[in-house]
Design a protein around this motif. Structure first.
Motif, PDB file in Angstrom:
ATOM      1  N   PRO A   1     115.905  46.846  71.363  1.00  0.00           N
ATOM      2  CA  PRO A   1     114.776  45.986  71.708  1.00  0.00           C
ATOM      3  C   PRO A   1     113.567  46.280  70.818  1.00  0.00           C
ATOM      4  O   PRO A   1     113.347  47.414  70.412  1.00  0.00           O
ATOM      5  CB  PRO A   1     114.478  46.320  73.165  1.00  0.00           C
ATOM      6  N   THR A   2     112.799  45.253  70.525  1.00  0.00           N
ATOM      7  CA  THR A   2     111.574  45.413  69.743  1.00  0.00           C
ATOM      8  C   THR A   2     110.550  46.147  70.595  1.00  0.00           C
ATOM      9  O   THR A   2     110.315  45.766  71.746  1.00  0.00           O
ATOM     10  CB  THR A   2     111.013  44.037  69.347  1.00  0.00           C
ATOM     11  N   PRO A   3     109.929  47.198  70.050  1.00  0.00           N
ATOM     12  CA  PRO A   3     108.905  47.905  70.827  1.00  0.00           C
ATOM     13  C   PRO A   3     107.734  46.997  71.175  1.00  0.00           C
ATOM     14  O   PRO A   3     107.417  46.059  70.445  1.00  0.00           O
ATOM     15  CB  PRO A   3     108.452  49.027  69.895  1.00  0.00           C
ATOM     16  N   VAL A   4     107.076  47.303  72.277  1.00  0.00           N
ATOM     17  CA  VAL A   4     105.875  46.577  72.688  1.00  0.00           C
ATOM     18  C   VAL A   4     104.748  46.993  71.743  1.00  0.00           C
ATOM     19  O   VAL A   4     104.381  48.167  71.683  1.00  0.00           O
ATOM     20  CB  VAL A   4     105.501  46.911  74.152  1.00  0.00           C
TER      21      VAL A   4
ATOM     22  N   PRO B   1     102.103  59.895  68.559  1.00  0.00           N
ATOM     23  CA  PRO B   1     103.209  60.736  69.040  1.00  0.00           C
ATOM     24  C   PRO B   1     103.589  60.501  70.504  1.00  0.00           C
ATOM     25  O   PRO B   1     104.748  60.705  70.869  1.00  0.00           O
ATOM     26  CB  PRO B   1     102.688  62.166  68.852  1.00  0.00           C
ATOM     27  N   ILE B   2     102.659  60.060  71.332  1.00  0.00           N
ATOM     28  CA  ILE B   2     103.022  59.866  72.740  1.00  0.00           C
ATOM     29  C   ILE B   2     103.928  58.662  72.922  1.00  0.00           C
ATOM     30  O   ILE B   2     104.556  58.515  73.961  1.00  0.00           O
ATOM     31  CB  ILE B   2     101.794  59.778  73.677  1.00  0.00           C
ATOM     32  N   PHE B   3     104.018  57.815  71.902  1.00  0.00           N
ATOM     33  CA  PHE B   3     104.888  56.646  71.993  1.00  0.00           C
ATOM     34  C   PHE B   3     106.310  56.933  71.526  1.00  0.00           C
ATOM     35  O   PHE B   3     107.185  56.079  71.670  1.00  0.00           O
ATOM     36  CB  PHE B   3     104.305  55.476  71.204  1.00  0.00           C
ATOM     37  N   GLU B   4     106.563  58.111  70.947  1.00  0.00           N
ATOM     38  CA  GLU B   4     107.918  58.450  70.519  1.00  0.00           C
ATOM     39  C   GLU B   4     108.847  58.413  71.722  1.00  0.00           C
ATOM     40  O   GLU B   4     108.494  58.859  72.808  1.00  0.00           O
ATOM     41  CB  GLU B   4     107.940  59.837  69.876  1.00  0.00           C
ATOM     42  N   SER B   5     110.006  57.839  71.527  1.00  0.00           N
ATOM     43  CA  SER B   5     111.029  57.724  72.577  1.00  0.00           C
ATOM     44  C   SER B   5     110.554  56.882  73.761  1.00  0.00           C
ATOM     45  O   SER B   5     110.948  57.124  74.898  1.00  0.00           O
ATOM     46  CB  SER B   5     111.475  59.107  73.062  1.00  0.00           C
ATOM     47  N   THR B   6     109.671  55.930  73.498  1.00  0.00           N
ATOM     48  CA  THR B   6     109.218  54.984  74.522  1.00  0.00           C
ATOM     49  C   THR B   6     109.425  53.575  73.976  1.00  0.00           C
ATOM     50  O   THR B   6     109.654  53.410  72.769  1.00  0.00           O
ATOM     51  CB  THR B   6     107.718  55.164  74.880  1.00  0.00           C
ATOM     52  N   PRO B   7     109.290  52.572  74.806  1.00  0.00           N
ATOM     53  CA  PRO B   7     109.423  51.202  74.308  1.00  0.00           C
ATOM     54  C   PRO B   7     108.112  50.650  73.728  1.00  0.00           C
ATOM     55  O   PRO B   7     107.952  49.440  73.615  1.00  0.00           O
ATOM     56  CB  PRO B   7     109.836  50.423  75.559  1.00  0.00           C
ATOM     57  N   TYR B   8     107.186  51.527  73.325  1.00  0.00           N
ATOM     58  CA  TYR B   8     105.881  51.109  72.817  1.00  0.00           C
ATOM     59  C   TYR B   8     105.682  51.599  71.392  1.00  0.00           C
ATOM     60  O   TYR B   8     106.204  52.650  71.008  1.00  0.00           O
ATOM     61  CB  TYR B   8     104.759  51.645  73.709  1.00  0.00           C
ATOM     62  N   ALA B   9     104.887  50.851  70.610  1.00  0.00           N
ATOM     63  CA  ALA B   9     104.590  51.256  69.238  1.00  0.00           C
ATOM     64  C   ALA B   9     103.131  50.952  68.925  1.00  0.00           C
ATOM     65  O   ALA B   9     102.660  49.835  69.158  1.00  0.00           O
ATOM     66  CB  ALA B   9     105.486  50.503  68.260  1.00  0.00           C
ATOM     67  N   LEU B  10     102.429  51.947  68.395  1.00  0.00           N
ATOM     68  CA  LEU B  10     101.044  51.758  67.972  1.00  0.00           C
ATOM     69  C   LEU B  10     101.080  51.008  66.642  1.00  0.00           C
ATOM     70  O   LEU B  10     101.566  51.517  65.640  1.00  0.00           O
ATOM     71  CB  LEU B  10     100.352  53.106  67.815  1.00  0.00           C
ATOM     72  N   THR B  11     100.606  49.763  66.655  1.00  0.00           N
ATOM     73  CA  THR B  11     100.711  48.931  65.459  1.00  0.00           C
ATOM     74  C   THR B  11      99.397  48.775  64.710  1.00  0.00           C
ATOM     75  O   THR B  11      99.404  48.365  63.554  1.00  0.00           O
ATOM     76  CB  THR B  11     101.252  47.528  65.812  1.00  0.00           C
ATOM     77  N   SER B  12      98.279  49.093  65.351  1.00  0.00           N
ATOM     78  CA  SER B  12      96.989  48.986  64.676  1.00  0.00           C
ATOM     79  C   SER B  12      95.954  49.851  65.380  1.00  0.00           C
ATOM     80  O   SER B  12      95.967  49.959  66.605  1.00  0.00           O
ATOM     81  CB  SER B  12      96.515  47.531  64.668  1.00  0.00           C
ATOM     82  N   ILE B  13      95.084  50.455  64.570  1.00  0.00           N
ATOM     83  CA  ILE B  13      93.969  51.248  65.090  1.00  0.00           C
ATOM     84  C   ILE B  13      92.690  50.708  64.471  1.00  0.00           C
ATOM     85  O   ILE B  13      92.589  50.587  63.252  1.00  0.00           O
ATOM     86  CB  ILE B  13      94.093  52.740  64.711  1.00  0.00           C
ATOM     87  N   LEU B  14      91.745  50.354  65.323  1.00  0.00           N
ATOM     88  CA  LEU B  14      90.405  50.000  64.847  1.00  0.00           C
ATOM     89  C   LEU B  14      89.477  51.145  65.231  1.00  0.00           C
ATOM     90  O   LEU B  14      89.640  51.749  66.284  1.00  0.00           O
ATOM     91  CB  LEU B  14      89.916  48.709  65.509  1.00  0.00           C
TER      92      LEU B  14
ATOM     93  N   ASP C   1     103.699  51.364  81.505  1.00  0.00           N
ATOM     94  CA  ASP C   1     104.942  51.282  82.297  1.00  0.00           C
ATOM     95  C   ASP C   1     104.784  50.320  83.476  1.00  0.00           C
ATOM     96  O   ASP C   1     105.687  49.540  83.762  1.00  0.00           O
ATOM     97  CB  ASP C   1     105.360  52.655  82.804  1.00  0.00           C
ATOM     98  N   ASP C   2     103.638  50.384  84.140  1.00  0.00           N
ATOM     99  CA  ASP C   2     103.405  49.468  85.267  1.00  0.00           C
ATOM    100  C   ASP C   2     103.497  48.013  84.820  1.00  0.00           C
ATOM    101  O   ASP C   2     103.984  47.157  85.562  1.00  0.00           O
ATOM    102  CB  ASP C   2     102.030  49.710  85.902  1.00  0.00           C
ATOM    103  N   ARG C   3     103.028  47.737  83.622  1.00  0.00           N
ATOM    104  CA  ARG C   3     103.001  46.356  83.142  1.00  0.00           C
ATOM    105  C   ARG C   3     104.330  45.900  82.535  1.00  0.00           C
ATOM    106  O   ARG C   3     104.761  44.776  82.741  1.00  0.00           O
ATOM    107  CB  ARG C   3     101.892  46.198  82.105  1.00  0.00           C
TER     108      ARG C   3
END
Length: 121
Positions: free
Chosen positions: A4-7, A24-37, A116-118
């Motif tokens: 699945p594509t990460p959120v 690093p907290i997104f490793e092994s989760t279904p989430y990916a940090l794609t941008s930082i402002l 996770d709740d969302r």
């Protein structure tokens, strides 16, 4: 079975190196940090602004589904950023997204719990 594509997650913080602690907290989760402002970019034209946030939201592919605002961001800026997010959500018809400002000192747990709740329910 395809992976699945990460959120995709966008973050706003005062400093990039602090926001980068999220990665690093997104490793092994279904989430990916794609941008930082951030507020403290060396080249000021790339600092956070409502216009720069709007560009990020409209150009990322896949489109972001979560927007996290750091603890150190002042309430006025949080409201301004949330308004940009809300306008973008309405414009694109985003139905399963989440925007939130970190409030807890244990922000790692707060992030995972909120995402996770969302997205896992």
């Amino acid at each position: 079975m395809p992976t699945p594509t990460p959120v995709p997650v966008v973050a706003l913080g005062v400093y990039r190196h602090v926001a980068a602690f999220l990665d690093p907290i997104f490793e092994s989760t279904p989430y990916a940090l794609t941008s930082i402002l951030q507020l403290q970019e060396r080249d000021q034209k790339y600092n956070y602004s409502p216009q720069n946030l709007a560009v990020v939201l409209r150009t990322l592919n896949p489109s972001p589904k979560a927007f996290i605002v750091g603890l150190a961001i002042e309430e006025e800026m949080w409201r301004e950023a949330k308004q940009v997010w809300d306008e973008w959500v309405e414009e694109v018809g985003q139905t399963k997204g989440v925007v939130f400002k970190l409030r807890e000192q244990d922000w790692r747990s707060e992030i995972m719990r909120t995402l996770d709740d969302r997205f896992r329910s």
